[in-house]
Design a protein around this motif. Structure first.
Motif, PDB file in Angstrom:
ATOM      1  N   GLU A  61       0.823  -1.214   0.000  1.00 12.39           N
ATOM      2  CA  GLU A  61       0.000   0.000   0.000  1.00 12.39           C
ATOM      3  C   GLU A  61       0.855   1.261   0.000  1.00 12.39           C
ATOM      4  O   GLU A  61       0.481   2.270  -0.596  1.00 12.39           O
ATOM      5  CB  GLU A  61      -0.951  -0.007   1.198  1.00 12.39           C
ATOM      6  CG  GLU A  61      -2.066  -1.030   1.057  1.00 12.39           C
ATOM      7  CD  GLU A  61      -2.891  -1.208   2.333  1.00 12.39           C
ATOM      8  OE1 GLU A  61      -2.553  -0.593   3.374  1.00 12.39           O
ATOM      9  OE2 GLU A  61      -3.864  -1.986   2.287  1.00 12.39           O
ATOM     10  N   ARG A  62       2.009   1.204   0.657  1.00 13.67           N
ATOM     11  CA  ARG A  62       2.925   2.352   0.704  1.00 13.67           C
ATOM     12  C   ARG A  62       3.753   2.468  -0.561  1.00 13.67           C
ATOM     13  O   ARG A  62       4.490   3.428  -0.738  1.00 13.67           O
ATOM     14  CB  ARG A  62       3.854   2.222   1.915  1.00 13.67           C
ATOM     15  CG  ARG A  62       3.141   2.430   3.217  1.00 13.67           C
ATOM     16  CD  ARG A  62       4.012   2.163   4.434  1.00 13.67           C
ATOM     17  NE  ARG A  62       5.359   2.687   4.316  1.00 13.67           N
ATOM     18  CZ  ARG A  62       6.388   2.173   4.985  1.00 13.67           C
ATOM     19  NH1 ARG A  62       6.234   1.148   5.788  1.00 13.67           N
ATOM     20  NH2 ARG A  62       7.586   2.697   4.848  1.00 13.67           N
ATOM     21  N   GLY A  63       3.685   1.479  -1.442  1.00 18.60           N
ATOM     22  CA  GLY A  63       4.441   1.521  -2.686  1.00 18.60           C
ATOM     23  C   GLY A  63       5.872   1.037  -2.561  1.00 18.60           C
ATOM     24  O   GLY A  63       6.641   1.145  -3.512  1.00 18.60           O
ATOM     25  N   VAL A  64       6.239   0.491  -1.398  1.00 18.85           N
ATOM     26  CA  VAL A  64       7.592  -0.055  -1.240  1.00 18.85           C
ATOM     27  C   VAL A  64       7.715  -1.319  -2.077  1.00 18.85           C
ATOM     28  O   VAL A  64       8.703  -1.506  -2.788  1.00 18.85           O
ATOM     29  CB  VAL A  64       7.903  -0.344   0.250  1.00 18.85           C
ATOM     30  CG1 VAL A  64       9.253  -1.025   0.412  1.00 18.85           C
ATOM     31  CG2 VAL A  64       7.850   0.949   1.067  1.00 18.85           C
ATOM     32  N   VAL A  65       6.717  -2.173  -2.014  1.00 19.26           N
ATOM     33  CA  VAL A  65       6.647  -3.368  -2.869  1.00 19.26           C
ATOM     34  C   VAL A  65       5.684  -3.018  -3.992  1.00 19.26           C
ATOM     35  O   VAL A  65       4.503  -2.791  -3.762  1.00 19.26           O
ATOM     36  CB  VAL A  65       6.153  -4.610  -2.089  1.00 19.26           C
ATOM     37  CG1 VAL A  65       5.952  -5.789  -3.039  1.00 19.26           C
ATOM     38  CG2 VAL A  65       7.124  -4.968  -0.978  1.00 19.26           C
TER      39      VAL A  65
END
Length: 171
Positions: A61-65
């Motif tokens: 959700e945070r865009g890290v993955v």
């Protein structure tokens, strides 16, 4: 070695991206094998499966993955020649850039495209059957594109993948 679970009674050090040691351990494991089951990841990290699932969901959700992908070998698919093609645009108008960005990812053989700073505007990683196919790709899709002023092609002899150190995730 399992990473101690996040305990509300103690402070957990986080890096600039807001990742603590548990997140970093999960990312190391996913980078090595994204097909590993959630329970196996949780076991290796030393946290509950439900916590692991929530952590991975939060990282997505945070865009890290950004996703989970198969690492395909172009040569095994009959695409034995790879190249990096530096592209300079003829003008930097919104219309030309939009047309180039719209067209390039759909071209046959484009593995990835990078918008870069410097003398070139884009770098294209392409995989094709052979040198004839590479020549045809450049002539048919790039030199004839209205936004393209100049191209320069470099053959790729070997791909040396980066390490987790490059992402700041090494142990």
């Amino acid at each position: 070695m399992p990473v101690p679970p996040n305990d509300a009674r103690r402070e957990v050090a986080t890096d600039r991206a807001g990742l603590d040691e548990v997140d970093r351990a999960i990312l190391r494991i996913l980078a090595e094998d994204a097909r590993l089951a959630n329970n196996a990841i949780a076991d290796r990290v030393g946290i509950a499966p439900s916590t692991c699932h929530a952590r991975i969901r939060a990282l997505r959700e945070r865009g890290v993955v950004r996703g989970f992908h198969a690492d395909l070998d172009p040569a095994a698919l009959g695409l034995g020649l790879q190249a990096m093609i530096a592209v300079q645009l003829s003008a930097h108008t919104k219309q030309q850039i939009e047309a180039f960005v719209r067209d390039v990812p759909r071209l046959p053989g484009v593995v990835s495209a990078f918008h870069v700073a410097g003398a070139d505007d884009y770098l294209l990683h392409v995989a094709v059957r052979d040198s004839d196919a590479l020549r045809d790709f450049v002539l048919d899709h790039l030199t004839g594109h209205p936004a393209v002023r100049h191209t320069e092609t470099s053959l790729i002899f070997a791909h040396l993948p980066g390490t987790l150190t490059g992402l700041g995730l090494a142990d």
